[in-house]
Design a protein around this motif. Structure first.
Motif, PDB file in Angstrom:
ATOM      1  N   GLN A 168       0.848  -1.197   0.000  1.00 60.53           N
ATOM      2  CA  GLN A 168       0.000   0.000   0.000  1.00 60.53           C
ATOM      3  C   GLN A 168       0.877   1.239   0.000  1.00 60.53           C
ATOM      4  O   GLN A 168       1.868   1.295   0.726  1.00 60.53           O
ATOM      5  N   GLY A 169       0.526   2.201  -0.798  1.00 60.26           N
ATOM      6  CA  GLY A 169       1.234   3.471  -0.786  1.00 60.26           C
ATOM      7  C   GLY A 169       0.869   4.284   0.446  1.00 60.26           C
ATOM      8  O   GLY A 169       0.031   3.893   1.259  1.00 60.26           O
ATOM      9  N   GLY A 170       1.531   5.428   0.592  1.00 50.42           N
ATOM     10  CA  GLY A 170       1.268   6.297   1.729  1.00 50.42           C
ATOM     11  C   GLY A 170       2.233   6.038   2.870  1.00 50.42           C
ATOM     12  O   GLY A 170       2.813   4.961   2.987  1.00 50.42           O
ATOM     13  N   SER A 171       2.390   7.054   3.717  1.00 48.64           N
ATOM     14  CA  SER A 171       3.336   6.949   4.832  1.00 48.64           C
ATOM     15  C   SER A 171       2.662   7.093   6.183  1.00 48.64           C
ATOM     16  O   SER A 171       3.340   7.081   7.214  1.00 48.64           O
ATOM     17  N   THR A 172       1.331   7.208   6.200  1.00 53.20           N
ATOM     18  CA  THR A 172       0.624   7.415   7.470  1.00 53.20           C
ATOM     19  C   THR A 172      -0.449   6.348   7.686  1.00 53.20           C
ATOM     20  O   THR A 172      -1.442   6.589   8.362  1.00 53.20           O
ATOM     21  N   ASN A 173      -0.252   5.172   7.126  1.00 52.01           N
ATOM     22  CA  ASN A 173      -1.214   4.094   7.320  1.00 52.01           C
ATOM     23  C   ASN A 173      -1.193   3.620   8.774  1.00 52.01           C
ATOM     24  O   ASN A 173      -0.141   3.630   9.416  1.00 52.01           O
ATOM     25  N   ASP A 180     -10.327  -2.675   4.457  1.00 56.63           N
ATOM     26  CA  ASP A 180      -9.911  -3.225   3.159  1.00 56.63           C
ATOM     27  C   ASP A 180      -8.516  -2.743   2.780  1.00 56.63           C
ATOM     28  O   ASP A 180      -8.245  -1.534   2.807  1.00 56.63           O
ATOM     29  N   ILE A 181      -7.637  -3.676   2.464  1.00 55.56           N
ATOM     30  CA  ILE A 181      -6.344  -3.299   1.894  1.00 55.56           C
ATOM     31  C   ILE A 181      -6.211  -3.807   0.462  1.00 55.56           C
ATOM     32  O   ILE A 181      -5.226  -3.493  -0.216  1.00 55.56           O
ATOM     33  N   LEU A 182      -7.187  -4.585   0.000  1.00 53.29           N
ATOM     34  CA  LEU A 182      -7.080  -5.126  -1.358  1.00 53.29           C
ATOM     35  C   LEU A 182      -7.208  -4.023  -2.397  1.00 53.29           C
ATOM     36  O   LEU A 182      -6.385  -3.933  -3.318  1.00 53.29           O
ATOM     37  N   GLU A 183      -8.199  -3.179  -2.253  1.00 53.08           N
ATOM     38  CA  GLU A 183      -8.408  -2.129  -3.262  1.00 53.08           C
ATOM     39  C   GLU A 183      -7.214  -1.178  -3.360  1.00 53.08           C
ATOM     40  O   GLU A 183      -6.691  -0.952  -4.460  1.00 53.08           O
ATOM     41  N   PRO A 184      -6.716  -0.625  -2.238  1.00 54.17           N
ATOM     42  CA  PRO A 184      -5.553   0.266  -2.369  1.00 54.17           C
ATOM     43  C   PRO A 184      -4.291  -0.449  -2.837  1.00 54.17           C
ATOM     44  O   PRO A 184      -3.500   0.120  -3.597  1.00 54.17           O
ATOM     45  N   PHE A 188      -2.185   0.250  -6.358  1.00 53.30           N
ATOM     46  CA  PHE A 188      -0.740   0.477  -6.373  1.00 53.30           C
ATOM     47  C   PHE A 188      -0.062  -0.502  -7.330  1.00 53.30           C
ATOM     48  O   PHE A 188       0.833  -0.132  -8.085  1.00 53.30           O
ATOM     49  N   ARG A 189      -0.492  -1.763  -7.290  1.00 50.28           N
ATOM     50  CA  ARG A 189       0.086  -2.778  -8.191  1.00 50.28           C
ATOM     51  C   ARG A 189      -0.131  -2.397  -9.652  1.00 50.28           C
ATOM     52  O   ARG A 189       0.792  -2.504 -10.479  1.00 50.28           O
ATOM     53  N   LEU A 235      -7.203 -11.672  -3.876  1.00 49.39           N
ATOM     54  CA  LEU A 235      -6.036 -11.198  -4.623  1.00 49.39           C
ATOM     55  C   LEU A 235      -5.792 -12.084  -5.834  1.00 49.39           C
ATOM     56  O   LEU A 235      -5.513 -11.585  -6.935  1.00 49.39           O
ATOM     57  N   ALA A 236      -5.897 -13.400  -5.661  1.00 50.02           N
ATOM     58  CA  ALA A 236      -5.710 -14.315  -6.791  1.00 50.02           C
ATOM     59  C   ALA A 236      -6.717 -14.034  -7.894  1.00 50.02           C
ATOM     60  O   ALA A 236      -6.371 -14.009  -9.083  1.00 50.02           O
ATOM     61  N   ASP A 237      -7.966 -13.784  -7.522  1.00 52.13           N
ATOM     62  CA  ASP A 237      -9.002 -13.461  -8.516  1.00 52.13           C
ATOM     63  C   ASP A 237      -8.643 -12.194  -9.279  1.00 52.13           C
ATOM     64  O   ASP A 237      -8.754 -12.124 -10.507  1.00 52.13           O
ATOM     65  N   SER A 238      -8.189 -11.181  -8.546  1.00 47.70           N
ATOM     66  CA  SER A 238      -7.879  -9.894  -9.164  1.00 47.70           C
ATOM     67  C   SER A 238      -6.695  -9.996 -10.112  1.00 47.70           C
ATOM     68  O   SER A 238      -6.716  -9.486 -11.235  1.00 47.70           O
ATOM     69  N   VAL A 239      -5.638 -10.678  -9.668  1.00 46.28           N
ATOM     70  CA  VAL A 239      -4.455 -10.852 -10.517  1.00 46.28           C
ATOM     71  C   VAL A 239      -4.811 -11.667 -11.759  1.00 46.28           C
ATOM     72  O   VAL A 239      -4.384 -11.344 -12.875  1.00 46.28           O
TER      73      VAL A 239
END
Length: 246
Positions: A168-173, A180-184, A188-189, A235-239
């Motif tokens: 995930q991008g960003g420095s203040t997570n 949800d971390i899949l969408e962000p 990024f991917r 994630l497998a589905d998305s990739v």
């Protein structure tokens, strides 16, 4: 969950029983980013990821807030890359009994030459006891990248040290999230295109899902807690969708 902050901006958080996320924010073109290491405090302490060589002063300071740096027994990482093991030799110099910890391929192609001490090279599915914790090495070639790539599952807490998966991008997570971390991470991917196009991605992600991890210790961004099997299959589905012929 209490957060300890250092003057450098590096933060320390316990994300599972005696497993600590050390996170350093950095500025990169286009926004902020974070580099995370994970320290397992046990009889044979393990640091997973060293951070970049230039981050050694702040990461070693953070480690020293949890345990004496000289007591480190293993310095592990997913694959051979600067943010994974750039400070490896600095840590080996500071911890006289520590061994590099990696997979067989990494030891053969890079670490045996690069490291100042011979690596402990784990075979696929090999388990190593740290005391109360045990870690299990899982070969994941080219997932998300690098022939020598692999991950560690800490079996007592079901924590998957999953390297660059779910970056995930960003420095203040937040240090640990159930959101949800899949969408962000997929955004990024797609922007950075850092995944290989291995045809074995589905099978490897299914294997990780079958382990039913409860915490995902991501190298960049938040660690995540929840139904890891469902998230890994998503994630497998998305990739798979992105790699399908159009």
């Amino acid at each position: 969950m209490a957060t300890l902050s250092l003057s450098s901006g590096t933060t320390i958080d316990e994300i599972a029983d005696r497993i600590y996320r050390i996170s350093t924010p950095v500025d990169i073109p286009g926004g902020g980013f974070s580099f995370n290491q994970y320290l397992i405090d046990d009889d044979a302490p393990l640091l997973f990821h060293t951070g970049l060589r230039k981050l050694f002063p702040v990461v070693s300071e953070a480690v020293g807030r949890i345990l004496p740096i000289g007591s480190l027994r293993y310095i592990g990482f997913s694959h051979f890359e600067a943010d994974e093991c750039g400070a490896l030799n600095d840590f080996l110099a500071a911890a006289p009994h520590a061994e590099p910890l990696c997979g067989q391929v990494a030891a053969m192609v890079s670490v045996g030459d690069f490291a100042d001490r011979p690596p402990r090279a784990l075979q696929d599915d090999e388990t190593l006891s740290l005391g109360r914790h045990q870690v299990r090495w899982l070969d994941t070639p080219h997932l998300p990248h690098a022939w020598e790539c692999g991950f560690l599952l800490e079996t007592a807490t079901a924590t998957l040290l999953c390297g660059d998966l779910f970056t995930q991008g960003g420095s203040t997570n937040p240090a640990l999230t159930e959101s949800d971390i899949l969408e962000p991470s997929e955004a990024f991917r797609r922007q950075m295109d850092y995944f290989s196009h291995t045809r074995n991605a589905r099978a490897m992600l299914e294997r990780l899902a079958a382990l039913q991890p409860k915490t995902l210790a991501c190298m960049h961004g938040s660690a995540w807690r929840g139904d890891g099997a469902t998230l890994l299959r998503a994630l497998a589905d998305s990739v798979e969708r992105d790699q399908a012929p159009h």
